[in-house]
Motif scaffolding. Structure first.
Motif, PDB file in Angstrom:
ATOM      1  N   ILE A 134      46.232  32.611  24.963  1.00  0.00           N
ATOM      2  CA  ILE A 134      47.305  32.487  25.952  1.00  0.00           C
ATOM      3  C   ILE A 134      46.723  32.231  27.339  1.00  0.00           C
ATOM      4  N   SER A 135      45.647  32.929  27.673  1.00  0.00           N
ATOM      5  CA  SER A 135      45.011  32.725  28.982  1.00  0.00           C
ATOM      6  C   SER A 135      44.485  31.302  29.115  1.00  0.00           C
ATOM      7  N   TRP A 136      43.919  30.775  28.052  1.00  0.00           N
ATOM      8  CA  TRP A 136      43.407  29.395  28.099  1.00  0.00           C
ATOM      9  C   TRP A 136      44.550  28.404  28.297  1.00  0.00           C
ATOM     10  N   ILE A 137      45.648  28.620  27.589  1.00  0.00           N
ATOM     11  CA  ILE A 137      46.805  27.730  27.734  1.00  0.00           C
ATOM     12  C   ILE A 137      47.364  27.805  29.148  1.00  0.00           C
ATOM     13  N   VAL A 138      47.468  29.035  29.679  1.00  0.00           N
ATOM     14  CA  VAL A 138      47.978  29.194  31.040  1.00  0.00           C
ATOM     15  C   VAL A 138      47.054  28.505  32.045  1.00  0.00           C
ATOM     16  N   GLY A 139      45.727  28.666  31.868  1.00  0.00           N
ATOM     17  CA  GLY A 139      44.800  27.992  32.770  1.00  0.00           C
ATOM     18  C   GLY A 139      44.878  26.481  32.670  1.00  0.00           C
ATOM     19  N   TYR A 140      45.061  25.963  31.460  1.00  0.00           N
ATOM     20  CA  TYR A 140      45.144  24.518  31.261  1.00  0.00           C
ATOM     21  C   TYR A 140      46.409  23.949  31.899  1.00  0.00           C
ATOM     22  N   ALA A 175      48.034  25.361  34.450  1.00  0.00           N
ATOM     23  CA  ALA A 175      48.249  26.094  35.704  1.00  0.00           C
ATOM     24  C   ALA A 175      48.986  25.263  36.744  1.00  0.00           C
ATOM     25  N   ILE A 211      52.544  25.923  35.573  1.00  0.00           N
ATOM     26  CA  ILE A 211      52.941  27.323  35.416  1.00  0.00           C
ATOM     27  C   ILE A 211      52.966  28.050  36.750  1.00  0.00           C
ATOM     28  N   ILE A 212      51.968  27.829  37.617  1.00  0.00           N
ATOM     29  CA  ILE A 212      51.925  28.539  38.902  1.00  0.00           C
ATOM     30  C   ILE A 212      53.121  28.185  39.782  1.00  0.00           C
ATOM     31  N   ALA A 233      56.118  29.953  38.365  1.00  0.00           N
ATOM     32  CA  ALA A 233      56.055  31.395  38.616  1.00  0.00           C
ATOM     33  C   ALA A 233      56.422  31.706  40.067  1.00  0.00           C
ATOM     34  N   GLY A 290      42.183  36.169  37.014  1.00  0.00           N
ATOM     35  CA  GLY A 290      42.896  34.975  37.474  1.00  0.00           C
ATOM     36  C   GLY A 290      42.744  34.646  38.929  1.00  0.00           C
TER      37      GLY A 290
END
Length: 378
Positions: free
Chosen positions: A40-46, A48, A51-52, A55, A331
């Motif tokens: 999940i962290s990798w997907i969020v970083g990819y 970003a 997503i940012i 958010a 993060g």
């Protein structure tokens, strides 16, 4: 029934101590959870870049949704209420920016004079004991600086191009934040209802209620964070204004914005105030500003952040501090900014799933956080 023969798998399993069997079962489950978190962290970083902004738009929605909800309760059409709040918010931000820029431009000449005087004092200090730097070397510093720039022209140009690309990404992100915030404010309930359709019908009302509780917790968090930011800005701004540091208003505005990044944001903004005091008024006054910044930061770290945020999101003060540190570790600034809101939403949602049953989700207005009944969530 015959007893199992020696050497069978079940016989071997029974010979393993229970503590070891339980530890092994917990270990592979923890590894599976860690793998899922990493994925999940990798997907969020990819993702970003998308997503940012979304958010941030959700945080802005939590800040502005109560105003839209109040206008809607006054029989103002939802679209018009959204337009009023968004345009009003942009007008307020624009007015604040105009005031900050005007104060910066107005205080710049005085700052230049004080900087020139401070540079002369620093020059005399370098020429005196214990350093005793020759005057010829001090006069040659501008030439050395020009030569350094010429020698690193390529890297400077590359950095400028990279900065331009970053500014383009920031502008795109700002537009995405604005676009997403408008839709969240106008039809956030419809978007949430659409998302809940993927939930099985028998548990959908409870999940709906948990989501509304989570968003109500997010509203409380944003309000508490804004209160902390105002206290930081007023405390540092008044302090540096009383002792006569130039650009007190712009520096206070910088502290206010920085306070939305927990712990580190206000520290960086306060460091800028210390630097301005150093070049404008000298070492003694810079030390006074440092004391003011440290005092305000101690007030924030030990009282405002744990108590206000802890009460707003119903989290223990230690949990608030630890989750901010963990978010920053994994993060960076974005992780520190989003860590407490995520924990607050999860905490409120999970508590709602575990304890709230038989409640009509339509009775819960996220812009009006429901009162917690005594003993709830214990």
């Amino acid at each position: 029934m015959t007893s199992p023969r020696p050497g069978r798998p079940e016989d071997v399993s029974q010979s393993v101590p229970k503590v070891l069997r339980v530890s092994a079962a917990l270990s592979w489950r923890l590894l599976a959870v860690a793998g899922a978190v990493w994925l999940i962290s990798w997907i969020v970083g990819y993702l970003a870049v998308v997503i940012i902004p979304v958010a941030i738009a959700l945080l802005l929605t939590a800040l502005l949704a109560p105003a839209v909800g109040q206008l809607a309760r006054w029989k103002v059409p939802r679209g018009l209420a959204t337009a009023i709040v968004v345009v009003g918010g942009i007008a307020v931000v624009g007015g604040v920016l105009y005031g900050v820029i005007s104060a910066f431009v107005g205080g710049l000449p005085d700052l230049q004079k004080q900087v020139a005087s401070s540079v002369d004092q620093i020059k005399h200090w370098l020429e005196g004991p214990p350093l005793r730097i020759p005057d010829s070397q001090l006069l040659d510093l501008p030439n050395q600086l020009i030569k350094l720039i010429q020698d690193n022209q390529l890297s400077i140009t590359t950095s400028a191009l990279s900065t331009a690309a970053t500014l383009g990404e920031v502008l795109t992100g700002v537009l995405l934040v604005l676009f997403t915030t408008i839709f969240f404010l106008h039809d956030g309930g419809g978007i949430w209802s659409f998302l809940t359709k993927i939930i099985p019908a028998d548990v959908r009302p409870r999940v709906d209620l948990a989501g509304r509780r989570g968003f109500a917790s997010l509203v409380r968090y944003v309000r508490a964070t804004a209160a902390v930011a105002v206290v930081d800005a007023v405390g540092i701004g008044v302090g540096i204004g009383v002792i006569g540091v130039p650009l007190a208003v712009p520096l206070a505005a910088l502290v206010f914005l920085g306070a939305f990044i927990p712990i580190i944001g206000a520290v960086i903004a306060g460091s800028v105030a210390v630097l301005v005091a150093l070049v404008a008024k000298g070492f003694f006054w810079a030390l006074i500003v440092l004391v003011i910044v440290i005092a305000v930061m101690q007030l924030e770290s030990h009282i405002l952040q744990p108590l206000l945020l802890g009460r707003a999101v119903q989290l223990h003060p230690l949990a608030v501090v630890l989750v901010i540190a963990a978010g920053f570790t994994f993060g960076g600034i974005a992780g520190a900014l989003m860590s407490v809101p995520i924990l607050a939403v999860l905490n409120s949602g999970i508590r709602s799933l575990l304890h709230d049953q038989g409640i009509d989700p339509s009775e819960v207005d996220p812009t009006r956080p429901p009162k917690v009944e005594p003993g709830h969530g214990k």
